[in-house]
Design a protein around this motif. Structure first.
Motif, PDB file in Angstrom:
ATOM      1  N   ARG A 164       1.141  -1.237  -0.095  1.00 41.27           N
ATOM      2  CA  ARG A 164       0.112   0.072  -0.160  1.00 41.27           C
ATOM      3  C   ARG A 164       0.841   0.983  -0.302  1.00 41.27           C
ATOM      4  O   ARG A 164       0.484   2.178  -0.226  1.00 41.27           O
ATOM      5  N   GLY A 165       2.209   0.674  -0.021  1.00 37.37           N
ATOM      6  CA  GLY A 165       3.054   2.314   0.396  1.00 37.37           C
ATOM      7  C   GLY A 165       4.232   2.266   0.720  1.00 37.37           C
ATOM      8  O   GLY A 165       4.541   0.657   1.152  1.00 37.37           O
ATOM      9  N   ALA A 166       5.941   2.532   0.607  1.00 41.04           N
ATOM     10  CA  ALA A 166       6.743   2.890   0.979  1.00 41.04           C
ATOM     11  C   ALA A 166       7.647   3.913   0.940  1.00 41.04           C
ATOM     12  O   ALA A 166       7.612   5.331   0.985  1.00 41.04           O
ATOM     13  N   VAL A 167       8.348   4.383   2.417  1.00 38.65           N
ATOM     14  CA  VAL A 167       8.984   4.768   2.736  1.00 38.65           C
ATOM     15  C   VAL A 167      10.076   4.512   2.488  1.00 38.65           C
ATOM     16  O   VAL A 167      10.697   3.708   2.848  1.00 38.65           O
ATOM     17  N   LEU A 215       6.279   3.889  -9.497  1.00 38.39           N
ATOM     18  CA  LEU A 215       6.170   2.532  -8.584  1.00 38.39           C
ATOM     19  C   LEU A 215       4.256   2.942  -8.487  1.00 38.39           C
ATOM     20  O   LEU A 215       3.860   3.338  -8.439  1.00 38.39           O
ATOM     21  N   PRO A 216       4.530   1.352  -8.107  1.00 42.51           N
ATOM     22  CA  PRO A 216       2.625   1.051  -8.343  1.00 42.51           C
ATOM     23  C   PRO A 216       2.103   0.727  -6.621  1.00 42.51           C
ATOM     24  O   PRO A 216       0.665   0.320  -6.614  1.00 42.51           O
ATOM     25  N   PHE A 217       2.663   2.347  -6.312  1.00 46.29           N
ATOM     26  CA  PHE A 217       2.542   2.289  -5.188  1.00 46.29           C
ATOM     27  C   PHE A 217       2.501   3.657  -4.668  1.00 46.29           C
ATOM     28  O   PHE A 217       3.945   3.893  -4.771  1.00 46.29           O
ATOM     29  N   PRO A 218       1.868   4.199  -3.394  1.00 43.46           N
ATOM     30  CA  PRO A 218       2.058   5.803  -2.714  1.00 43.46           C
ATOM     31  C   PRO A 218       3.999   5.931  -2.279  1.00 43.46           C
ATOM     32  O   PRO A 218       3.986   4.325  -1.534  1.00 43.46           O
ATOM     33  N   ALA A 219       4.762   6.581  -2.337  1.00 43.10           N
ATOM     34  CA  ALA A 219       6.184   6.737  -1.600  1.00 43.10           C
ATOM     35  C   ALA A 219       6.423   8.032  -1.454  1.00 43.10           C
ATOM     36  O   ALA A 219       5.902   8.636  -1.626  1.00 43.10           O
ATOM     37  N   GLY A 238       6.921   8.632  -8.983  1.00 42.36           N
ATOM     38  CA  GLY A 238       5.589   9.383  -8.863  1.00 42.36           C
ATOM     39  C   GLY A 238       5.785   9.058  -7.547  1.00 42.36           C
ATOM     40  O   GLY A 238       5.052   8.767  -6.438  1.00 42.36           O
ATOM     41  N   ALA A 239       6.364   9.151  -6.591  1.00 42.00           N
ATOM     42  CA  ALA A 239       7.333   9.502  -5.319  1.00 42.00           C
ATOM     43  C   ALA A 239       6.597  10.628  -4.378  1.00 42.00           C
ATOM     44  O   ALA A 239       6.955  11.628  -5.399  1.00 42.00           O
TER      45      ALA A 239
END
Length: 183
Positions: free
Chosen positions: A89-92, A120-124, A148-149
């Motif tokens: 669902r996301g990455a830091v 990326l296929p998820f928010p970051a 896209g982060a």
């Protein structure tokens, strides 16, 4: 989203995260967090490192949040397109190294190149320092935009590790909490 609602996968970089590193501290204090272990922390192999991340995501029982540092960021970005859709669902992503331009890196690290440039296929969030010896802020900013982060300017924070004075790193936990709140 709250930390209790997700499986937090902590992905260290080269040599792993020693006990005082913020990643090790977070993994021991956040009940749903665990470190994605690698077979060899000192001689990374892209296929093996990415395979371990994929296995950890596949084993998750809740939505996944990735928390990666240094070479762990690059491995996470490399493996991201092959992960099952919707689980992460996301990455830091903290202190991405510029493995393409930093001189004197081991060949095993350079084997992760080229650095992917697709969204990326998820928010970051990409947290980057202006004094990281492994990546200029401008290059980290460029990576963030390509992925896209959201870029987070950590100021003059070195490589955001124990050597740069980031043991517990409470500011990072606050960033994580804010990020999760918006998911």
């Amino acid at each position: 989203m709250k930390t209790a609602d997700c499986d937090i996968l902590v992905i260290p970089g080269l040599a792993g995260s020693e006990e005082e590193h913020w990643q090790a501290r977070w993994a021991s204090r956040l009940p749903t967090a665990r470190i994605v272990e690698q077979a060899d922390w000192h001689r990374p192999e892209p296929e093996a490192w990415c395979g371990r991340i994929r296995e950890a995501v596949d084993a998750a029982t809740r939505p996944v949040i990735l928390i990666a540092h240094s070479l762990g960021v690059i491995a996470s970005v490399v493996v991201a397109p092959s992960l099952p859709a919707g689980i992460v669902r996301g990455a830091v992503l903290v202190a991405p190294p510029d493995i393409e331009r930093t001189p004197n890196l081991p060949e095993s690290v350079r084997a992760f190149a080229p650095i992917p440039r697709e969204p990326l296929p998820f928010p970051a969030l990409v947290v980057a320092s202006r004094t990281d010896p492994y990546c200029t802020f401008e290059r980290a900013e460029d990576f963030a935009y390509a992925w896209g982060a959201v870029i987070v300017d950590a100021g003059e924070s070195g490589h955001i590790n124990v050597a740069s004075g980031h043991g517990p790193w409470p500011e990072g936990l606050m960033r994580l909490a804010g990020f999760l709140k918006n998911l």
